[in-house]
Every structure is written in structure tokens, then in C-alpha cells.
Enzyme design. Structure first.
Site, PDB file in Angstrom:
ATOM      1  CG  ASP A  70      -2.015   1.063   1.114  1.00 22.31           C
ATOM      2  OD1 ASP A  70      -2.149   1.663   0.026  1.00 22.31           O
ATOM      3  OD2 ASP A  70      -2.704   1.307   2.105  1.00 22.31           O
ATOM      4  CG  PHE A  71       4.833   2.901  -2.281  1.00 20.10           C
ATOM      5  CD1 PHE A  71       6.001   2.243  -1.958  1.00 20.10           C
ATOM      6  CD2 PHE A  71       4.899   4.263  -2.559  1.00 20.10           C
ATOM      7  CE1 PHE A  71       7.217   2.911  -1.917  1.00 20.10           C
ATOM      8  CE2 PHE A  71       6.097   4.947  -2.509  1.00 20.10           C
ATOM      9  CZ  PHE A  71       7.262   4.272  -2.196  1.00 20.10           C
TER      10      PHE A  71
END
Length: 286
Positions: A70-71
Site C-alpha cells: 500500500d505505497f
């Protein structure tokens, strides 16, 4: 350096709240992209530089190559001008397994990639490439080119394009060049009485300051005036020539974190006062 600093923790097990772990970490500011775009280019460059260090650490961590699934900006905070990760819940060290290259397909909203499948049955560098492209689409493409110094724009375009194409060698090389470009230098033109640009001439007034005659520009380090950073006096002249209202500029003895000098740009030079820590350049008119 790349992740939140843990100062301490406390484990508590009670009847009311079983298995409770309280952590004490350093204080950071939430990352708001709209606010970042309103800051100076150097502050945004500093954030991108810290992101490059983070990408390198994730690719070579003691656990192996780590990817942040979840960048997104909400997973980061700013601490003393540096970008740090706060949420590692979605971090993974597992490289995807594969039997052929088609199994190593990465899909993004604007672009897709297919990576090679290694003889060990793992997608080569998938964790690293996923981090790199997410850094490109969420950070570099917005923070680096916008209002950058004109002399650095070709280099920045090269970095952004290389990030989008997964060329990590170019990124590391060009970031090093950017780092070196901010090194302090002694410019002989600071000692000249007059400095010429392509179209104008400026008269050097040592130990002098213009207290008023401000105008607003963006981005600026001063909300009521035009205070920008420059590498040398030539860049200050280039900036002043680009603003029709600029008739003078004042070099201060203050620098940014990169060593660039802060300069006030003025719309007139009617009132000049003595100041031993400043040098004023006044546009010479015919």
C-alpha cells in the site's frame, strides 16, 4: 532513517483490555500532497531524496527485498523535512512465484510491466520494481519537475522518465549528480561591481538592503514578499529578468538546507539602507 523511530513500548494485559501494546514513536506531520506542492522546490527535492534512500533500503534490507503493498502518501509522514514510513502492516518480503514470464505481470492504472521469471521460479526484482513505480506515480512525477530551477530541469526530466521505466541505475546516478549540484561553490562574480546578463546590467551595492518594495511570487519562503533560493548570482539575475516587476534583488547571508542562498527580489530600489550582511543588485536602466 527511513522508518518511524521507536522510542519505547509498553505491554499491558488486564481484564478490561487484554494483550495491549502501546508504542512511543517520534512525532511526524501527515503528508498532504496539496500542501507539498505549495512548498519550495528544495523542500520537495529533499523529500524525494529521502524517498530514494528509502527505496534503496527496502531493496537491500536485512530481511531481503521488501515491498510496500500500500505505497500511498497516507502511509508516510514528514519528520524534520524527511520522508518516513509509518505503516508497515502491508510490507512483504515474498517475491512472487512463477513458471514463466507471463506470471510476472504487474498492472498499474497507466502502465503495465512484465518481468522475467528466474530459474528459481521467482519474479526478478518484482518487489523493488513495484516500489519504484509507485514512487514515480505518487511522488516523483508531482514533486520533482514543478517549479524546479531551470538549470536542473533536463536532469529532473531524465530522473522522472527513468523512474517510470524502472531504470534504477540512471536514477541513482542522476540523483548523485543532483546532490553534487547543490554543493557550495565560490563564484567570482560576487566580487564584481557590475554583473551583466543577456539583456540587462546590474549595479552591485555592497552592505546594503532594500527594506520595502516587496512583491509576491510563488513559491516563496516569505508570504509577504518574493524570497527565493539561488545557486549563484547568475541564477538570481535570471529570476529577476523573468519577472517584469523585478527591479533589484538582495543577497542575504542565509542559506537553505542544500546550501543555496536566499535572495529577496524587489520591485524598486528607491530606499536603500546599510546592512553589513547583505548585498544589493540594482537593475541599471538606460
Amino acid at each position: 532513517l527511513c522508518c518511524f523511530q521507536l522510542y519505547g513500548y509498553c505491554y499491558q494485559d488486564s481484564n478490561d483490555i487484554p494483550d495491549t501494546l502501546t508504542t512511543i514513536t517520534e512525532l511526524g506531520s501527515p503528508l498532504e500532497m496539496i500542501q507539498l506542492l505549495q512548498t519550495s522546490w528544495e523542500d520537495r527535492f529533499r523529500i524525494c531524496l529521502s524517498l530514494v534512500r528509502l527505496l534503496h533500503y527496502l531493496a537491500h534490507s536485512p530481511l531481503g527485498s521488501v515491498t510496500l503493498l500500500d505505497f500511498r502518501p497516507r502511509q508516510f509522514v514528514i519528520v524534520d523535512g524527511e520522508l518516513k514510513v509509518t505503516d508497515l502492516d502491508d510490507a512483504s518480503v515474498e517475491e512472487s512465484s512463477c513458471t514463466s514470464n507471463s506470471d510476472c505481470f504487474m498492472e498499474f492504472p497507466a502502465r503495465n510491466f512484465t518481468l522475467p521469471c528466474s530459474v528459481e521460479g521467482r519474479c526478478q526484482s518484482m518487489n523493488e520494481k513495484r516500489n519504484l513505480y509507485n514512487a514515480y506515480r505518487f511522488f516523483f512525477t508531482y514533486l520533482l519537475p514543478h517549479s524546479a530551477p531551470s538549470s536542473l530541469r533536463p536532469l529532473l526530466d531524465k530522473i522522472v522518465n527513468a523512474t517510470g521505466n524502472h531504470n534504477k541505475h540512471v536514477i541513482c546516478t542522476e540523483y548523485l549528480a543532483l546532490d553534487l549540484s547543490f554543493s557550495p561553490s565560490v563564484n567570482s562574480e560576487f566580487t564584481q561591481k557590475c554583473v551583466k546578463s543577456a539583456n540587462t546590467q546590474y549595479r552591485r551595492v555592497p552592505e546594503a538592503f532594500i527594506p520595502d518594495e516587496n512583491y509576491r511570487c510563488w513559491p516563496s519562503y516569505h508570504h509577504k514578499g518574493c524570497l527565493l533560493s539561488v545557486f549563484d548570482v547568475n541564477e538570481a539575475i535570471e529570476i529577476c529578468d523573468s519577472y517584469s516587476q523585478c527591479k533589484a534583488f538582495v543577497l542575504t547571508n542565509q542559506t537553505t538546507w542544500t546550501g543555496r542562498q536566499l535572495v529577496f527580489f524587489k520591485m524598486a530600489s528607491n530606499h536603500i539602507v546599510p546592512d553589513p550582511d547583505k548585498i544589493t543588485y540594482v537593475k541599471v536602466t538606460d
